[in-house]
Design an enzyme around this catalytic site. Structure first.
Site, PDB file in Angstrom:
ATOM      1  CD  GLU A   1      12.281 -35.020 -44.209  1.00  0.00           C
ATOM      2  OE1 GLU A   1      12.622 -35.972 -43.506  1.00  0.00           O
ATOM      3  OE2 GLU A   1      13.095 -34.294 -44.823  1.00  0.00           O
TER       4      GLU A   1
ATOM      5  CG  ASP B   1      15.274 -29.813 -36.506  1.00  0.00           C
ATOM      6  OD1 ASP B   1      15.604 -30.344 -37.574  1.00  0.00           O
ATOM      7  OD2 ASP B   1      14.284 -30.159 -35.843  1.00  0.00           O
TER       8      ASP B   1
END
Length: 267
Positions: A49, A60
């Site tokens: 990924e 995030d």
């Protein structure tokens, strides 16, 4: 059969769990990424990924947000990430690659232009954190044209209706967010996650990978027992903000070896 489908099918046949490793492309410099990807595969990663650096990464945590800042400061952008994937593909034509990022850069590049270049580079899937399935129809048409799998998120807060909706559009695999929070959060409720994953798996033949909160052998093994794979990111990315690139590279590789060994203990 796509590379993602083939990899998960192969793992299922051998009774193994998928280990998906996340890195931020271009962190801390562009030349670091491709060698790191190769070494993560050699250490036991089944799917890669690759983060697309973005200035406002809302899903995030601090470690990955700072990684995006470093990558952007070093000159990495979305199109340069595709060049990195193409460079990786000169050696490795089998390991699936999923790009993870946000919608804005694709809007600027254009869906058709991005999908064509992504396909030519060797990308297999795309996860856009801020693109819900209800709004993904236009992009999905283009992704299908270029054989790219849209990866969607499910979370502890997903309703039954949302789960069903996502399952009708997703391809490749389902990304289950194991906790209520951003990447790198520590409050992982194993029992709740296991119950939710089982509920999702009962409704789809797609593999289910679990991420957010996987940080060591114990959490990887616990989640691997109920999911088809685990996704690890923050513990791989964080060292690049604390150590030299060479040391951080080695720490990331050793972490993947640790997690691979833990997953392989699952019977």
């Amino acid at each position: 059969m796509s590379r993602l489908a083939a990899r998960f099918a192969s793992l299922k046949t051998t009774g193994r769990k998928a280990l998906v490793s996340y890195v931020m492309a271009g962190d801390p410099a562009p030349h670091v990424t491709v060698p790191l990807l190769h070494d993560l595969v050699a250490a036991g990663a089944d799917v890669l990924e690759v983060g697309l650096p973005f200035s406002d990464p809302m899903a995030d945590g601090p470690a990955i947000a700072l990684a995006a800042e470093r990558a952007l400061a070093g000159g990495t952008n979305t199109l340069k990430v595709l060049d990195m994937v193409a460079e990786f593909r000169k050696v490795d034509t089998e390991t699936p690659i999923v790009l993870m990022g946000y919608l804005n850069p694709l809007e600027i590049i254009g869906y058709e232009n991005f999908a064509k270049r992504a396909s030519q580079s060797g990308v297999d899937g795309l996860l856009l954190v801020d693109l819900p399935p209800e709004e993904a129809g236009e992009l999905d048409i283009v992704l299908k044209q270029y054989d790219l799998d849209p990866i969607f998120l499910l979370a502890p807060t997903s309703t039954d209706a949302r789960i069903k909706h996502v399952l009708t559009q997703a391809r490749g695999f389902i990304y289950y967010v194991s906790l209520k929070g951003v990447t790198g959060s520590a409050a992982l409720d194993i029992t709740e996650a296991a119950e939710r994953i089982a509920k999702v798996k009962a409704q789809t033949s797609l593999p289910v990978g679990v991420g957010f909160g996987i940080r060591d052998a114990a959490t990887a093994k616990q989640m691997g027992q109920v999911a088809d794979g685990v996704i690890v990111g923050t513990v791989l990315v964080q060292p690049f903000g604390q150590h030299s690139p060479d040391i951080a590279h080695g720490m990331a590789v050793e972490k993947i070896k640790e997690l691979r060994a833990a997953l392989d203990e699952i019977v």
